[in-house]
Design a protein around this motif. Sequence first.
Motif, short mmCIF file in Angstrom:
data_model
loop_
_atom_site.label_atom_id
_atom_site.label_comp_id
_atom_site.label_asym_id
_atom_site.label_seq_id
_atom_site.Cartn_x
_atom_site.Cartn_y
_atom_site.Cartn_z
N GLY A 141 0.78 -1.01 -0.13
CA GLY A 141 0.25 -0.06 -0.07
C GLY A 141 1.06 1.27 0.28
N ALA A 142 1.76 0.89 0.14
CA ALA A 142 2.86 2.51 0.11
C ALA A 142 2.45 3.21 -1.63
N THR A 143 2.10 4.65 -1.96
CA THR A 143 2.24 4.88 -2.43
C THR A 143 3.91 5.88 -3.59
N VAL A 144 4.26 5.42 -4.59
CA VAL A 144 4.99 5.98 -5.34
C VAL A 144 4.63 6.33 -6.66
N PHE A 145 5.16 7.61 -6.66
CA PHE A 145 5.49 8.29 -7.47
C PHE A 145 6.46 9.34 -8.34
N ILE A 146 6.28 9.23 -9.27
CA ILE A 146 8.01 10.34 -9.68
C ILE A 146 7.12 12.00 -9.83
N ARG A 147 8.24 12.46 -9.41
CA ARG A 147 7.81 14.29 -8.98
C ARG A 147 7.20 14.63 -10.62
N ASN A 148 6.81 15.28 -10.37
CA ASN A 148 6.33 16.46 -11.50
C ASN A 148 5.47 16.09 -13.17
N THR A 149 4.87 14.55 -12.88
CA THR A 149 4.76 13.90 -13.43
C THR A 149 3.33 12.91 -13.34
N PRO A 150 2.33 12.93 -13.57
CA PRO A 150 1.18 12.43 -13.19
C PRO A 150 0.80 10.23 -13.05
N LEU A 151 2.55 10.10 -13.33
CA LEU A 151 3.05 8.58 -13.19
C LEU A 151 2.72 7.98 -11.35
N ARG A 152 1.88 7.35 -11.07
CA ARG A 152 2.48 6.71 -9.63
C ARG A 152 1.93 5.44 -9.63
N SER A 153 2.15 4.91 -8.74
CA SER A 153 1.56 3.47 -8.74
C SER A 153 1.67 2.92 -6.83
N THR A 154 1.00 2.01 -6.74
CA THR A 154 0.71 1.63 -5.35
C THR A 154 1.33 0.03 -4.72
N ALA A 181 10.04 10.40 -19.99
CA ALA A 181 10.72 10.67 -20.92
C ALA A 181 12.26 11.35 -20.41
N ASP A 182 12.30 11.73 -19.13
CA ASP A 182 13.75 12.65 -18.89
C ASP A 182 14.68 12.33 -18.50
N ASP A 183 15.22 12.42 -19.29
CA ASP A 183 17.23 12.14 -18.67
C ASP A 183 17.27 11.72 -17.29
N ALA A 184 17.05 12.40 -16.21
CA ALA A 184 16.87 12.24 -14.74
C ALA A 184 15.29 12.40 -14.06
N TYR A 185 15.29 12.02 -13.20
CA TYR A 185 13.91 12.72 -12.50
C TYR A 185 14.01 11.62 -11.02
N THR A 186 13.34 11.51 -10.29
CA THR A 186 13.21 11.79 -8.63
C THR A 186 11.57 10.50 -8.41
N LEU A 187 12.26 9.58 -7.89
CA LEU A 187 11.43 8.79 -7.78
C LEU A 187 10.82 8.69 -5.98
N VAL A 188 9.63 9.21 -5.32
CA VAL A 188 9.09 9.29 -4.91
C VAL A 188 8.29 8.09 -3.67
N VAL A 189 8.21 8.10 -2.94
CA VAL A 189 7.72 6.81 -1.62
C VAL A 189 7.26 7.07 -0.38
N VAL A 190 6.09 7.14 -0.41
CA VAL A 190 5.03 7.21 0.60
C VAL A 190 4.16 6.25 1.65
N GLY A 216 6.39 -5.72 -3.98
CA GLY A 216 6.36 -5.14 -5.72
C GLY A 216 5.60 -3.66 -6.16
N PHE A 217 6.47 -3.23 -7.18
CA PHE A 217 6.21 -2.02 -7.58
C PHE A 217 6.49 -1.96 -9.07
N THR A 218 5.76 -1.36 -9.68
CA THR A 218 5.70 -1.28 -11.67
C THR A 218 5.24 -0.22 -11.50
N ILE A 219 6.08 1.36 -11.55
CA ILE A 219 5.71 2.70 -12.83
C ILE A 219 6.03 2.42 -13.99
N ALA A 220 5.35 3.36 -15.41
CA ALA A 220 6.20 3.91 -16.19
C ALA A 220 7.75 4.69 -16.29
N SER A 221 8.13 4.42 -16.82
CA SER A 221 9.52 5.63 -16.40
C SER A 221 9.00 6.54 -17.86
#
Length: 721
Positions: free
Chosen positions: A51-64, A77-86, A70-75
């Motif tokens: 039930g942890a929320t996983v999302f990529i900052r400044n995008t609508p991409l998220r997962s649980t 297109a940016d060269d670098a990005y921030t993955l946040v887990v709550v 385990g989780f899977t989240i779309a990557s």
Amino acid sequence: MAAAIAAGFRRCLASGAALAVFLASAPPAVQAQDAVRGRVLDAETRAPIAGATVFIRNTPLRSTSRSDGGFTIASPADDAYTLVVVAPGFRVTEHQLQADHTGELSILLERQLFTVPALTVTASRSPARPGETPVSVTVLSGEELHHRHPVTLDEALPFAQGVIFNSGQMDIRGATGIARGVGSRVLMLLDGHRVLSGVGASIDFSGLPVLDVEQIEIVKGPHSTLWGTNALGGVVNVITRRPSAEPETIIRGYFGLFDTPTRHSFTEERLSREGIALQHSRRLGDVGTTLHLSREGSDGFRQNGALERWRVRLKTVFPAESANPWEIFVNWTRKDEEEFFTWLSADRPLEVDPTELGDWIRTDDVVFGVTANPIVTPKHRLQLRPHVYHARSQNYFHDNEDFHRSTRVGTDIQWSLFPNRSHALTIGGEGALTGVSSNFLAPPPDVRDLAVFAQDEIAFSDRVHGSVGLRLDYHKASAAMRDLVLNPKLGVVFEASERVSLRTSFSRGYRSPSVVEQFTSTTQFGFRVIPNPELRGESAWAREVGATLHLSDRVWVDAGFFWSEYTDLIEPTPAPNNIFTFQFRNVAEAMVRGIDAGLRLGVIPSRLDFSTTYTFLDTEDHGTGRALPYRSRHNLTATISGWRQLVAIDFRHRSRVQEVLAFPLDDRAAITLVDIRVGTRILGTTVQAKIENLFQTTYVDVQERSPGPTRSFRLTVTPRF
């Protein structure tokens, strides 16, 4: 009138059919071909965290995260990005990743000694940590709610920072006095859907869920830029859990007794309250469903205070494992409630006038809501929230049998764009049609509400974030004046460090007049009320400066200084040239300023926690120069809990109310209440006991001649299968 409502329904059904065709033909949520995979684990035990929320900052991409972590989240297109887990109960973790990242991540989360706000979606209509938003946000977690074991949410909300209750009516930062259910200055949402009654625009806490609440988000201050009318004092969003992956059945039963002081006893019968609830959650294929059934009854602690309530709730989520699923819910509530208007006398405060004995009200409410996510890409997200709210109310009073029926049909459309790492743009609109029939509204109106809004979240740097927004609201009730209102917002956040966040904001709030305020024509409890079709909406300009400090793993502090100027406040007042007839009118210009602060302290890890909130209010009616009625300058709560809240003492204090409306010569005093609660878990069954008003304090519950609850005892048993 019936023809107008029928025509409105036909238009809404036609629009709904067109929407269904569009959604059916729209492409499914789009995922990037590349994906980030990983597992979320407890850093101490290495156990998986579901039930942890996983999302990529400044995008609508998220997962649980799943049951195995385990989780899977779309990557993106940016060269670098921030993955946040709550995850609730754990510290927020961020990971900087490159586009060429491969392999599975192992994300270890460290436990916190106490729960602090981790993630909110209400403040900006997209996931964000409270420290990242320029407005003050309080989050009440589902875990804390469970430990407080309330029957309804209004029993737990007074312990949220900045929240005050006046005779059962919710107030945020002094924006609201007492309106007796005819226009809330707090907007209540359920999973993002408006759930204020159609005629009175009031909050009915009895219809809101308790057992499957994920968290309650409270955005404080005028927040109409994103949410529109009624968000004059703030917004409360009750967010429910997804149906569980494994079949789960919860049975909650409670029984309680009221302890009436001998000197105020009015019956030889033992006054009690009881309730039983059954909730089942499961997945069938890729569809998750939660069904809730409950029945509650109470004699009340005072004469003519009996209550019987039935609730049915169904929530369906599909696809169940999707990061952006579609959700459908239906809530039905029936409530038969006796009416206590005012006490018989000061020495008989728990009794009513004999002529009012037996007065009661029946209300039925049905809420239907859909949250659809037809398009989700790394740069775009389209979300739609159509809803229907049908309400029926019938008085069975000695002096009237007033009734009303109302149906509100509407939708909320939100398009989120993420053009680059520096901007997150939200554009949307709302529309609703409310049809009303009644014997005490002259004439029963049709109401139209339309709005468009836009907001840009701007990242000036890694530490400085800004927010600018604007909303245009249109409100028109038949045979009444229209409102056309602009509500802007501007805010800035400076994250000085990982543990320190500073914020400031300037915003405008708005509340359109409720149908009851504009069109009531009736006599109730001896008071004659007449319509006012020239009534306009209320508005407020607000400023705030605040800070959130996570000083250490054991200390969390939040504080905000606020200043609001209110215009055209609506109040019942004698009609022109007739002091014995009342009318709702725009009569007040007012100021409310103050401080609200919260502290959480882990005294002894896993053994002793302390939390407290404090709200100071300085108010002034510019017309009279006096304080606004039903506000206390000092409002304090505190909770001391041990062994992860299995044992707790709750304390509430508010200073003497400075001003009242109806009986200014009545004695008024400070209110201090203490509750105690204990709990344990035995073979999968939670057993909880609670004593409210431990020291049997006799007090007036803010509103004149309305006694506060006596001491009561309650035992709650909750087995889970």
